[in-house]
Each structure stands twice: as structure tokens, then as C-alpha cells.
Design a protein around this motif. Structure first.
Motif, PDB file in Angstrom:
ATOM      1  N   UNK A 101     -85.919 -42.235  30.057  1.00 34.70           N
ATOM      2  CA  UNK A 101     -86.047 -42.949  28.777  1.00 34.70           C
ATOM      3  C   UNK A 101     -85.771 -44.435  28.980  1.00 34.70           C
ATOM      4  N   UNK A 102     -85.978 -45.235  27.940  1.00 35.84           N
ATOM      5  CA  UNK A 102     -85.776 -46.683  28.032  1.00 35.84           C
ATOM      6  C   UNK A 102     -84.399 -47.107  27.506  1.00 35.84           C
ATOM      7  N   UNK A 103     -83.475 -46.173  27.395  1.00 34.19           N
ATOM      8  CA  UNK A 103     -82.127 -46.452  26.919  1.00 34.19           C
ATOM      9  C   UNK A 103     -81.471 -47.541  27.785  1.00 34.19           C
ATOM     10  N   UNK A 104     -80.720 -48.468  27.148  1.00 34.81           N
ATOM     11  CA  UNK A 104     -80.087 -49.572  27.867  1.00 34.81           C
ATOM     12  C   UNK A 104     -78.578 -49.426  27.982  1.00 34.81           C
ATOM     13  N   UNK A 105     -77.974 -48.710  27.043  1.00 34.61           N
ATOM     14  CA  UNK A 105     -76.515 -48.592  27.042  1.00 34.61           C
ATOM     15  C   UNK A 105     -76.096 -47.228  26.509  1.00 34.61           C
ATOM     16  N   UNK A 106     -75.041 -46.689  27.108  1.00 38.87           N
ATOM     17  CA  UNK A 106     -74.462 -45.429  26.654  1.00 38.87           C
ATOM     18  C   UNK A 106     -72.996 -45.692  26.377  1.00 38.87           C
ATOM     19  N   UNK A 107     -72.570 -45.406  25.162  1.00 39.89           N
ATOM     20  CA  UNK A 107     -71.165 -45.545  24.796  1.00 39.89           C
ATOM     21  C   UNK A 107     -70.801 -44.318  23.966  1.00 39.89           C
ATOM     22  N   UNK A 108     -70.285 -43.309  24.618  1.00 41.49           N
ATOM     23  CA  UNK A 108     -69.972 -42.036  23.976  1.00 41.49           C
ATOM     24  C   UNK A 108     -68.562 -41.616  24.362  1.00 41.49           C
ATOM     25  N   UNK A 109     -67.557 -42.195  23.734  1.00 42.25           N
ATOM     26  CA  UNK A 109     -66.174 -41.927  24.131  1.00 42.25           C
ATOM     27  C   UNK A 109     -65.690 -40.501  23.882  1.00 42.25           C
ATOM     28  N   UNK A 110     -66.389 -39.727  23.055  1.00 41.37           N
ATOM     29  CA  UNK A 110     -65.924 -38.365  22.775  1.00 41.37           C
ATOM     30  C   UNK A 110     -66.629 -37.298  23.602  1.00 41.37           C
ATOM     31  N   UNK A 111     -67.691 -37.661  24.302  1.00 40.91           N
ATOM     32  CA  UNK A 111     -68.427 -36.702  25.131  1.00 40.91           C
ATOM     33  C   UNK A 111     -67.576 -36.324  26.338  1.00 40.91           C
ATOM     34  N   UNK A 112     -67.476 -35.013  26.602  1.00 41.47           N
ATOM     35  CA  UNK A 112     -66.653 -34.539  27.725  1.00 41.47           C
ATOM     36  C   UNK A 112     -67.486 -33.975  28.874  1.00 41.47           C
ATOM     37  N   UNK A 113     -68.779 -33.811  28.672  1.00 39.18           N
ATOM     38  CA  UNK A 113     -69.632 -33.284  29.724  1.00 39.18           C
ATOM     39  C   UNK A 113     -71.081 -33.661  29.505  1.00 39.18           C
ATOM     40  N   UNK A 114     -71.811 -33.826  30.611  1.00 42.61           N
ATOM     41  CA  UNK A 114     -73.246 -34.097  30.537  1.00 42.61           C
ATOM     42  C   UNK A 114     -73.962 -33.165  31.508  1.00 42.61           C
ATOM     43  N   UNK A 115     -75.181 -32.791  31.143  1.00 46.60           N
ATOM     44  CA  UNK A 115     -75.972 -31.888  31.979  1.00 46.60           C
ATOM     45  C   UNK A 115     -76.540 -32.586  33.199  1.00 46.60           C
ATOM     46  N   UNK A 116     -77.018 -31.774  34.128  1.00 47.55           N
ATOM     47  CA  UNK A 116     -77.607 -32.337  35.342  1.00 47.55           C
ATOM     48  C   UNK A 116     -78.811 -33.204  34.997  1.00 47.55           C
ATOM     49  N   UNK A 117     -78.959 -34.276  35.739  1.00 47.76           N
ATOM     50  CA  UNK A 117     -80.060 -35.225  35.588  1.00 47.76           C
ATOM     51  C   UNK A 117     -80.195 -35.774  34.163  1.00 47.76           C
ATOM     52  N   UNK A 118     -79.108 -35.815  33.408  1.00 45.22           N
ATOM     53  CA  UNK A 118     -79.139 -36.241  32.002  1.00 45.22           C
ATOM     54  C   UNK A 118     -79.747 -37.621  31.794  1.00 45.22           C
ATOM     55  N   UNK A 119     -79.501 -38.542  32.702  1.00 43.46           N
ATOM     56  CA  UNK A 119     -80.004 -39.912  32.543  1.00 43.46           C
ATOM     57  C   UNK A 119     -80.813 -40.371  33.754  1.00 43.46           C
ATOM     58  N   UNK A 120     -81.213 -39.464  34.606  1.00 44.46           N
ATOM     59  CA  UNK A 120     -81.943 -39.842  35.806  1.00 44.46           C
ATOM     60  C   UNK A 120     -83.211 -40.626  35.453  1.00 44.46           C
ATOM     61  N   UNK A 121     -83.493 -41.650  36.237  1.00 41.63           N
ATOM     62  CA  UNK A 121     -84.715 -42.430  36.043  1.00 41.63           C
ATOM     63  C   UNK A 121     -84.694 -43.389  34.874  1.00 41.63           C
ATOM     64  N   UNK A 122     -83.543 -43.626  34.272  1.00 42.64           N
ATOM     65  CA  UNK A 122     -83.448 -44.588  33.158  1.00 42.64           C
ATOM     66  C   UNK A 122     -83.320 -45.985  33.773  1.00 42.64           C
ATOM     67  N   UNK A 123     -84.440 -46.563  34.140  1.00 46.09           N
ATOM     68  CA  UNK A 123     -84.445 -47.817  34.896  1.00 46.09           C
ATOM     69  C   UNK A 123     -83.961 -49.020  34.097  1.00 46.09           C
ATOM     70  N   UNK A 124     -83.846 -48.918  32.778  1.00 47.28           N
ATOM     71  CA  UNK A 124     -83.334 -50.013  31.955  1.00 47.28           C
ATOM     72  C   UNK A 124     -81.841 -49.878  31.651  1.00 47.28           C
TER      73      UNK A 124
END
Length: 163
Positions: free
Chosen positions: A9-32
Motif C-alpha cells: 500500500x502507499x501508507x506513509x506512517x503507522x502509529x498504533x500504540x494499542x496494537x500488540x501483534x501484526x500478521x506476517x508480511x503485514x506491511x511488506x512492500x510499502x515503499x512510501x
């Protein structure tokens, strides 16, 4: 957060202070993607930020494990992760901009963990006990004993580190 949730995706920033887990390859290829703030995740999942080539800033304050390929081929220049104990295979591989890394609690580093980090000059791994094959392969800027600080002796071409 599920597997491949935001991959490519084209997402630029992630700010998730309450998230405790993410799945495999959740943000892979986010070049921005430039900034990641996930202070409560415990494990940086397999391939989670692989190929996020603009990534410069991360906060994984609670993380104790970096899985395989998790931060492979990013734009990180310096990284300090205070609570990481285990570094997976290829976790930081292919980070051409990475100059320094500090993992003061890491006790093991899997095969090819830092492979092809061609600008890596400073490594701080004071509790490292187990270094798997080719962990520092093609890290051409690691040239003297003073550049690496770790518990275990590492021999890679001309590199020797002593406790």
C-alpha cells in the motif's frame, strides 16, 4: 492485524500504540512507509516490513523478537532496539543504508541476519552468545575489532570481535 493487511500500500506512517501483534508480511512492500510506531508489539512478524525502502524511524519498545525477513531491505540508517533477545534469519539483511545497530539484550542471531548491510560500521551486541552462519556476510564496512562489540567471537574475513 492480519497477514498482508497493508502490503504494497502507499501508507506513509503507522502509529498504533494499542496494537500488540501484526500478521506476517503485514506491511511488506510499502515503499512510501517512513515511520512506524508500534510500542506494544512483542514480535516483529515474518517479513512484516520487508522492502519498506523509505522506512527511517521505528518504535518497537516492547518487542523481544525480530522474525525472519522482518526488517529486510529498508531505509533504516540507525537502529536501537533495547528489548530484542532473538534475531531471525535475514532479519536486517540487505539494508544498504544501515550504519549502526544496537541490540543490547540479543543473545542469538540467525543465519544471514545482517547480510549485505554494506554500510554497517558499528554493531553493539553485548549479550550475543550464538551467531549463525554468515550473519555478517558482505558487511564490507566492518573492518576492525573496535567496530563490533559482542560476547561471542565472530570471524568473518578480517573481522574479529572479542568480549
Amino acid at each position: 492485524m492480519g497477514e498482508y493487511a497493508f502490503s504494497d500500500s502507499s501508507i506513509k506512517e503507522i502509529n498504533m500504540p494499542t496494537v500488540t501483534g501484526i500478521g506476517i508480511y503485514a506491511f511488506t512492500g510499502c515503499s512510501n512507509l517512513e515511520t512506524v510506531i508500534l510500542p506494544n508489539i512483542e514480535t516483529i512478524s515474518i517479513g512484516a516490513f520487508r522492502d519498506c525502502t523509505s522506512l527511517k524511524t521505528v518504535d518497537f519498545s516492547s518487542a523481544t523478537q525480530i522474525s525472519a525477513n522482518a526488517l529486510r531491505n529498508t531505509g533504516l540508517e540507525r537502529i536501537s532496539l533495547e528489548n530484542i533477545e532473538e534475531v531471525g534469519n535475514y532479519a536486517f539483511a540487505d539494508n544498504a543504508c544501515l550504519v549502526s545497530i544496537s541490540l543490547p539484550r540479543a543473545t542469538s542471531a540467525g543465519p544471514y541476519s545482517f547480510q549485505k548491510c554494506s554500510t554497517l560500521k558499528y554493531v553493539f551486541l553485548p549479550k550475543l552468545e550464538e551467531v549463525s552462519g554468515y550473519a555478517f556476510r558482505e558487511c564490507t564496512e566492518l573492518k576492525t575489532e573496535t567496530n563490533i562489540y559482542c560476547k561471542t567471537m565472530i570471524i568473518f574475513k578480517k573481522i574479529k570481535a572479542k568480549p
